[in-house]
Design an enzyme around this catalytic site. Structure first.
Site, PDB file in Angstrom:
ATOM      1  N   GLY A  14       0.962  -1.514  -0.059  1.00 32.38           N
ATOM      2  CA  GLY A  14       0.305  -0.220   0.205  1.00 32.38           C
ATOM      3  C   GLY A  14       0.338   0.850   0.104  1.00 32.38           C
ATOM      4  O   GLY A  14       0.416   2.347   0.686  1.00 32.38           O
ATOM      5  N   ALA A  15       1.927   1.768  -0.428  1.00 33.91           N
ATOM      6  CA  ALA A  15       2.577   2.654  -0.523  1.00 33.91           C
ATOM      7  C   ALA A  15       2.681   3.179  -1.490  1.00 33.91           C
ATOM      8  O   ALA A  15       3.130   4.574  -1.681  1.00 33.91           O
ATOM      9  CB  ALA A  15       4.417   2.082  -1.405  1.00 33.91           C
ATOM     10  N   ARG A  17      -0.017   5.350  -1.569  1.00 38.38           N
ATOM     11  CA  ARG A  17      -0.983   6.865  -1.256  1.00 38.38           C
ATOM     12  C   ARG A  17      -0.346   6.668   0.479  1.00 38.38           C
ATOM     13  O   ARG A  17      -0.496   5.836   1.024  1.00 38.38           O
ATOM     14  CB  ARG A  17      -2.048   7.173  -1.460  1.00 38.38           C
ATOM     15  N   ASN A  88       1.141  -2.662   5.129  1.00 38.46           N
ATOM     16  CA  ASN A  88       0.732  -1.102   5.940  1.00 38.46           C
ATOM     17  C   ASN A  88      -0.641  -1.132   5.113  1.00 38.46           C
ATOM     18  O   ASN A  88      -1.445  -0.789   5.341  1.00 38.46           O
ATOM     19  CB  ASN A  88       1.867  -0.337   5.043  1.00 38.46           C
ATOM     20  N   SER A 143      -4.148  -0.295  14.439  1.00 40.95           N
ATOM     21  CA  SER A 143      -4.932   0.525  14.373  1.00 40.95           C
ATOM     22  C   SER A 143      -4.661   0.960  15.796  1.00 40.95           C
ATOM     23  O   SER A 143      -5.128   0.108  16.453  1.00 40.95           O
ATOM     24  CB  SER A 143      -6.504  -0.120  13.606  1.00 40.95           C
ATOM     25  N   TYR A 157     -13.705  -3.831  10.762  1.00 39.77           N
ATOM     26  CA  TYR A 157     -12.350  -3.179  10.490  1.00 39.77           C
ATOM     27  C   TYR A 157     -11.862  -3.799  11.747  1.00 39.77           C
ATOM     28  O   TYR A 157     -10.153  -3.799  11.896  1.00 39.77           O
ATOM     29  CB  TYR A 157     -12.492  -1.830   9.716  1.00 39.77           C
ATOM     30  N   ALA A 159     -12.266  -6.127  13.867  1.00 41.17           N
ATOM     31  CA  ALA A 159     -12.101  -7.641  14.434  1.00 41.17           C
ATOM     32  C   ALA A 159     -10.607  -7.622  13.335  1.00 41.17           C
ATOM     33  O   ALA A 159      -9.696  -8.872  14.298  1.00 41.17           O
ATOM     34  CB  ALA A 159     -12.991  -8.661  14.125  1.00 41.17           C
TER      35      ALA A 159
HETATM   36  P1  NAP Z   1      -5.809   4.443   2.225  1.00 46.84           P
HETATM   37  O1  NAP Z   1      -4.804   6.096   2.143  1.00 46.84           O
HETATM   38  O2  NAP Z   1      -6.617   4.499   2.032  1.00 46.84           O
HETATM   39  O3  NAP Z   1      -4.090   4.080   1.921  1.00 46.84           O
HETATM   40  C1  NAP Z   1      -4.644   2.781   0.957  1.00 46.84           C
HETATM   41  C2  NAP Z   1      -3.384   0.955   0.761  1.00 46.84           C
HETATM   42  O4  NAP Z   1      -4.071   0.044   0.425  1.00 46.84           O
HETATM   43  C3  NAP Z   1      -2.948   1.972  -0.493  1.00 46.84           C
HETATM   44  O5  NAP Z   1      -2.117   2.461  -1.179  1.00 46.84           O
HETATM   45  C4  NAP Z   1      -3.810   1.028  -1.818  1.00 46.84           C
HETATM   46  O6  NAP Z   1      -3.020   1.117  -2.938  1.00 46.84           O
HETATM   47  C5  NAP Z   1      -4.141   0.203  -0.733  1.00 46.84           C
HETATM   48  N1  NAP Z   1      -4.939  -1.082  -0.721  1.00 46.84           N
HETATM   49  C6  NAP Z   1      -6.146  -0.940  -0.632  1.00 46.84           C
HETATM   50  N2  NAP Z   1      -7.175  -1.923  -1.103  1.00 46.84           N
HETATM   51  C7  NAP Z   1      -6.094  -2.953  -1.235  1.00 46.84           C
HETATM   52  C8  NAP Z   1      -5.722  -4.143  -2.346  1.00 46.84           C
HETATM   53  N3  NAP Z   1      -7.519  -4.886  -2.208  1.00 46.84           N
HETATM   54  N4  NAP Z   1      -5.273  -5.181  -2.480  1.00 46.84           N
HETATM   55  C9  NAP Z   1      -4.103  -4.546  -2.310  1.00 46.84           C
HETATM   56  N5  NAP Z   1      -3.733  -2.587  -2.182  1.00 46.84           N
HETATM   57  C10 NAP Z   1      -4.355  -2.111  -1.190  1.00 46.84           C
HETATM   58  O7  NAP Z   1      -5.344   3.969   3.582  1.00 46.84           O
HETATM   59  P2  NAP Z   1      -4.194   4.690   5.152  1.00 46.84           P
HETATM   60  O8  NAP Z   1      -4.781   5.468   5.963  1.00 46.84           O
HETATM   61  O9  NAP Z   1      -2.291   5.250   4.251  1.00 46.84           O
HETATM   62  O10 NAP Z   1      -3.715   3.423   6.199  1.00 46.84           O
HETATM   63  C11 NAP Z   1      -2.432   2.374   6.048  1.00 46.84           C
HETATM   64  C12 NAP Z   1      -2.616   1.799   6.828  1.00 46.84           C
HETATM   65  O11 NAP Z   1      -2.856   2.843   8.040  1.00 46.84           O
HETATM   66  C13 NAP Z   1      -3.847   1.000   7.200  1.00 46.84           C
HETATM   67  O12 NAP Z   1      -3.532  -0.520   7.244  1.00 46.84           O
HETATM   68  C14 NAP Z   1      -5.100   1.641   7.434  1.00 46.84           C
HETATM   69  O13 NAP Z   1      -6.052  -0.007   8.448  1.00 46.84           O
HETATM   70  C15 NAP Z   1      -3.981   1.976   9.212  1.00 46.84           C
HETATM   71  N6  NAP Z   1      -4.530   2.772   9.982  1.00 46.84           N
HETATM   72  C16 NAP Z   1      -5.347   3.973   9.137  1.00 46.84           C
HETATM   73  C17 NAP Z   1      -5.747   4.913  10.291  1.00 46.84           C
HETATM   74  C18 NAP Z   1      -6.200   6.422   9.245  1.00 46.84           C
HETATM   75  O14 NAP Z   1      -6.629   7.132  10.076  1.00 46.84           O
HETATM   76  N7  NAP Z   1      -6.446   6.902   8.464  1.00 46.84           N
HETATM   77  C19 NAP Z   1      -6.068   4.785  11.525  1.00 46.84           C
HETATM   78  C20 NAP Z   1      -5.281   3.836  11.931  1.00 46.84           C
HETATM   79  C21 NAP Z   1      -5.098   2.722  11.006  1.00 46.84           C
HETATM   80  P3  NAP Z   1      -3.904   1.376  -4.489  1.00 46.84           P
HETATM   81  O15 NAP Z   1      -4.599   3.041  -3.883  1.00 46.84           O
HETATM   82  O16 NAP Z   1      -2.848   1.365  -5.076  1.00 46.84           O
HETATM   83  O17 NAP Z   1      -5.182   1.021  -4.611  1.00 46.84           O
END
Ligand code: NAP
Length: 251
Positions: A14-15, A17, A88, A143, A157, A159
């Site tokens: 997930g690099a 973004r 990630n 998370s 999410y 779970a």
């Molecule tokens: P994000 O901006 O929505 O980015 C999600 C990333 O995951 C994207 O690079 C996306 O790839 C990839 N992804 C999603 N579904 C996929 C699939 N089926 N196959 C391959 N890649 C997939 O999320 P983020 O906020 O940076 O989250 C990163 C991590 O932090 C996640 O595990 C999230 O649960 C955790 N987190 C985030 C928050 C928050 O508030 N942002 C809070 C707690 C935990 P593409 O875009 O290339 O498809």
């Protein structure tokens, strides 16, 4: 104390973004060669690759376990081995608990496949790989929801993230003697697309009011912690979780 990842190779899922892009930038800055995984964000990941010298790009849909296997094998082949795996990538799929149709099951399937099953498989492959070459580090992005719980629309999410925490702890306990270190990083609200829906609906102040600090956590606040864990400076903290939730849930 200086973080030097020269000579190390890392895979970051997930690099394309958000938090993953910030992690890739920081690992690259510390000298690592970084495998940039994405699914749909091809333009974004290509832009990022320009800013991470020595990086390589890999596409995989993490809902498909064969693609997950190929991703790992391709990254190992490209770099001649991996030292660091950062799980990630993740999804937050909203589903109403009153939902009666297939949508409820589909939401749980997608969430568990992307957030837990693919992470489990990448950890399994990493453990097998690391034990043949004297060790390595796994950093899983969980998370706050794993500990605090989430709203009723995001039980899937929460779970899945609870599963990631237990998985990481188990790996740390089982494979430490073979040099495999495993860490959890548990963000709270962080300024990415994932948090944007809530910000759009309720405004940023609604999210910030939930915190003990005055500002929303940025992706780089998570990335610096991941880089520290990847460095080897925290190996005796294996199995632990670092909360990055701006004091919003202290446990
Ligand atoms: P994000 O901006 O929505 O980015 C999600 C990333 O995951 C994207 O690079 C996306 O790839 C990839 N992804 C999603 N579904 C996929 C699939 N089926 N196959 C391959 N890649 C997939 O999320 P983020 O906020 O940076 O989250 C990163 C991590 O932090 C996640 O595990 C999230 O649960 C955790 N987190 C985030 C928050 C928050 O508030 N942002 C809070 C707690 C935990 P593409 O875009 O290339 O498809």
């Amino acid at each position: 104390m200086h973080i030097d990842l020269n000579g190390k190779s890392a895979l970051v899922t997930g690099a394309s973004r958000g938090i993953g892009a910030a992690i890739a930038l920081r690992l690259g800055e510390a000298g690592a060669r970084v495998g940039l995984h994405y699914r749909s964000g091809e333009t974004e990941v290509k832009d990022l690759a320009q800013r991470v010298p020595g990086s390589q790009i890999f596409r995989a849909d993490l809902e498909d376990m064969q693609e997950v296997r190929n991703l790992f094998d391709d990254a190992v082949a490209a770099f001649g081995g991996l030292d660091i795996v950062v799980n990630n990538a993740g999804v937050a799929v909203r589903v109403d608990e009153t939902e009666t149709g297939r949508a409820w099951e589909e939401a749980w399937d997608t969430t568990l496949n992307v957030n837990l099953k693919s992470v489990t498989l990448l950890c399994r492959l990493a453990v097998q790989h690391f034990t043949t070459r004297g060790g390595g580090r796994i950093i899983n992005i969980s998370s706050r929801a794993a500990f605090r719980g989430d709203t009723k629309e995001y039980m899937d999410y929460a779970a899945s993230k609870g599963g990631v925490v237990a998985l990481t702890r188990s790996i740390a306990r089982a494979f430490g003697r073979q040099g495999v270190l495993a860490f959890n990083v548990a963000p709270g609200w962080t300024r990415t697309a994932m948090a944007q829906d809530v910000i759009d609906e309720h405004g940023e102040q609604y999210v910030v009011d939930d915190l003990a600090l005055n500002t929303l956590t940025e992706p780089d606040d998570v990335a610096t912690i991941v880089t520290f864990l990847a460095s080897g400076l925290a190996d005796h903290a294996t199995g632990s979780t670092i909360d990055v939730n701006a004091g919003s849930y202290v446990h």
